[in-house]
Design a protein around this motif. Structure first.
Motif, mmCIF file in Angstrom:
data_model
loop_
_atom_site.group_PDB
_atom_site.id
_atom_site.type_symbol
_atom_site.label_atom_id
_atom_site.label_comp_id
_atom_site.label_asym_id
_atom_site.label_seq_id
_atom_site.Cartn_x
_atom_site.Cartn_y
_atom_site.Cartn_z
ATOM 1 N N LYS A 94 -3.174 11.790 7.911
ATOM 2 C CA LYS A 94 -2.803 11.711 6.962
ATOM 3 C C LYS A 94 -1.929 9.585 7.146
ATOM 4 O O LYS A 94 -1.956 8.961 6.055
ATOM 5 N N MET A 95 -1.501 9.493 8.460
ATOM 6 C CA MET A 95 -1.577 8.007 8.733
ATOM 7 C C MET A 95 -2.129 7.246 8.292
ATOM 8 O O MET A 95 -2.091 6.147 7.112
ATOM 9 N N LYS A 96 -3.971 6.927 8.105
ATOM 10 C CA LYS A 96 -4.706 6.198 7.937
ATOM 11 C C LYS A 96 -4.320 6.306 6.429
ATOM 12 O O LYS A 96 -4.790 5.124 5.718
ATOM 13 N N LEU A 97 -4.982 7.641 6.038
ATOM 14 C CA LEU A 97 -5.120 7.405 4.249
ATOM 15 C C LEU A 97 -3.890 6.758 3.538
ATOM 16 O O LEU A 97 -4.372 6.056 2.847
ATOM 17 N N VAL A 98 -2.776 7.302 4.148
ATOM 18 C CA VAL A 98 -1.203 6.743 2.968
ATOM 19 C C VAL A 98 -0.675 5.207 3.695
ATOM 20 O O VAL A 98 -1.080 3.815 2.737
ATOM 21 N N SER A 99 -1.522 4.801 5.142
ATOM 22 C CA SER A 99 -1.066 3.068 5.247
ATOM 23 C C SER A 99 -2.568 2.315 4.722
ATOM 24 O O SER A 99 -2.075 1.237 4.314
ATOM 25 N N ARG A 100 -3.488 2.709 4.175
ATOM 26 C CA ARG A 100 -4.543 1.723 3.498
ATOM 27 C C ARG A 100 -4.469 1.657 2.016
ATOM 28 O O ARG A 100 -4.125 0.522 1.944
ATOM 29 N N GLU A 101 -3.674 2.346 1.490
ATOM 30 C CA GLU A 101 -2.870 2.132 0.452
ATOM 31 C C GLU A 101 -2.109 1.899 0.461
ATOM 32 O O GLU A 101 -1.611 0.661 -0.326
ATOM 33 N N VAL A 102 -0.344 2.213 1.232
ATOM 34 C CA VAL A 102 0.406 0.986 1.062
ATOM 35 C C VAL A 102 -0.305 -0.741 1.751
ATOM 36 O O VAL A 102 0.637 -1.239 1.184
ATOM 37 N N LYS A 103 -1.246 -0.681 2.285
ATOM 38 C CA LYS A 103 -1.823 -2.144 2.580
ATOM 39 C C LYS A 103 -1.110 -3.220 1.569
ATOM 40 O O LYS A 103 -1.853 -4.164 1.509
ATOM 41 N N LYS A 104 -1.948 -2.365 0.409
ATOM 42 C CA LYS A 104 -2.536 -2.863 -0.830
ATOM 43 C C LYS A 104 -1.369 -3.800 -1.704
ATOM 44 O O LYS A 104 -1.086 -4.495 -2.037
ATOM 45 N N GLU A 105 0.233 -3.493 -1.405
ATOM 46 C CA GLU A 105 0.841 -3.325 -1.609
ATOM 47 C C GLU A 105 1.725 -4.451 -1.081
ATOM 48 O O GLU A 105 2.947 -6.109 -1.661
ATOM 49 N N ILE A 106 1.319 -5.155 -0.443
ATOM 50 C CA ILE A 106 2.210 -6.451 0.651
ATOM 51 C C ILE A 106 1.673 -7.566 0.220
ATOM 52 O O ILE A 106 2.879 -8.719 -0.509
ATOM 53 N N SER A 107 0.673 -7.871 -1.246
ATOM 54 C CA SER A 107 0.394 -9.335 -1.849
ATOM 55 C C SER A 107 1.233 -9.209 -3.054
ATOM 56 O O SER A 107 1.502 -10.227 -3.582
#
Length: 262
Positions: free
Chosen positions: A246-259
């Motif tokens: 679940k860390m990988k699942l959530v973190s992958r989506e959150v990474k899209k927010e950075i920009s």
């Protein structure tokens, strides 16, 4: 006259808490940073709902100022409802996050909540019935890369609240912790949520609905409040997943927010 004290009251969920509490006939104390137009909000609420609204503008991360101003508040106003709402977050790689920003998240989300609550408890105990509502987040339920400090701070709020509830059992103080999902509090958060597409919008609720539900359930004595059926389903399903997955699942989506972060 009894008062509800709300932190982070100038905008977002805190502002909505102020509106909903005034609508219910509660007198209110609003704590916010200077320059947030909080006095204007107070005037509107007093005119529309005929309640008393007091405004205190200062930085909650200043421990000495916090102690001084809270002493002033409890000396003048009988507070029977504390809403610890103030908090900050953001999305950024840890190596790109300034030290000052990390420090401020911890000081505001963690230290100020603990200090303010501790300072008010003896005052709250003077009432036959009083309430503490602490605002955590759905982010508290799993570690998240590119946020790191924020979900950790909200996990603190969760554990702190549940421990406090157990310790104060039978005293007349009811403690509740709220886990909101995504909230469109400003243009920055709106861009980040939209960037995630359908996944980001799942669990998204109107801010008034979150505030109404949180207040109603806190006054009913509910210890754990997760607004929105999709957020409750998500929480249940996430509990079934291994932490690493679940860390990988959530973190992958959150990474899209950075920009989209500001």
């Amino acid at each position: 006259m009894k008062y509800t004290l709300i932190t982070g009251a100038s905008s977002g969920l805190g502002r909505e808490f102020a509106i909903q509490c005034a609508r219910m006939g509660m007198h209110i104390i609003l704590i916010a940073l200077p320059g947030g137009n909080t006095a204007s909000l107070a005037g509107q609420l007093m005119d529309e709902y005929a309640v008393d609204v007091q405004v205190f503008e200062f930085d909650l991360t200043d421990a000495a100022e916090l102690e001084k101003r809270v002493n002033e508040i409890i000396r003048c106003y009988p507070v029977d409802f504390l809403i610890n709402n103030a908090g900050i977050g953001g999305t950024e790689a840890i190596t790109e996050t300034p030290l000052e920003k990390i420090d401020r998240i911890i000081l505001l989300n963690v230290r100020s909540t603990a200090l303010l609550t501790r300072q008010l408890i003896p005052h709250l105990l003077r009432h036959d019935k009083s309430y503490i509502m602490n605002i955590s987040s759905m982010a508290a339920f799993t570690p998240i890369a590119y946020k790191t400090v924020y979900p950790a701070s909200k996990a603190f709020i969760s554990v702190f609240s549940l421990g406090l509830k157990e310790e104060l059992e039978g005293t007349g103080i009811s403690v509740s912790v709220v886990y909101p999902g995504p909230i469109l509090t400003n243009s920055g958060t709106a861009r980040r949520i939209i960037s995630q597409g359908l996944k980001g919008k799942m669990g998204l609720l109107p801010t008034p609905e979150i505030a109404q539900k949180a207040i109603r359930m806190t006054l009913a004595g509910s210890p754990v409040i997760i607004p929105g059926i999709m957020n409750r389903i998500s929480h249940f399903l996430m509990q079934l997943l291994p932490t690493g997955f679940k860390m990988k699942l959530v973190s992958r989506e959150v990474k899209k927010e950075i920009s989209y972060s500001i």
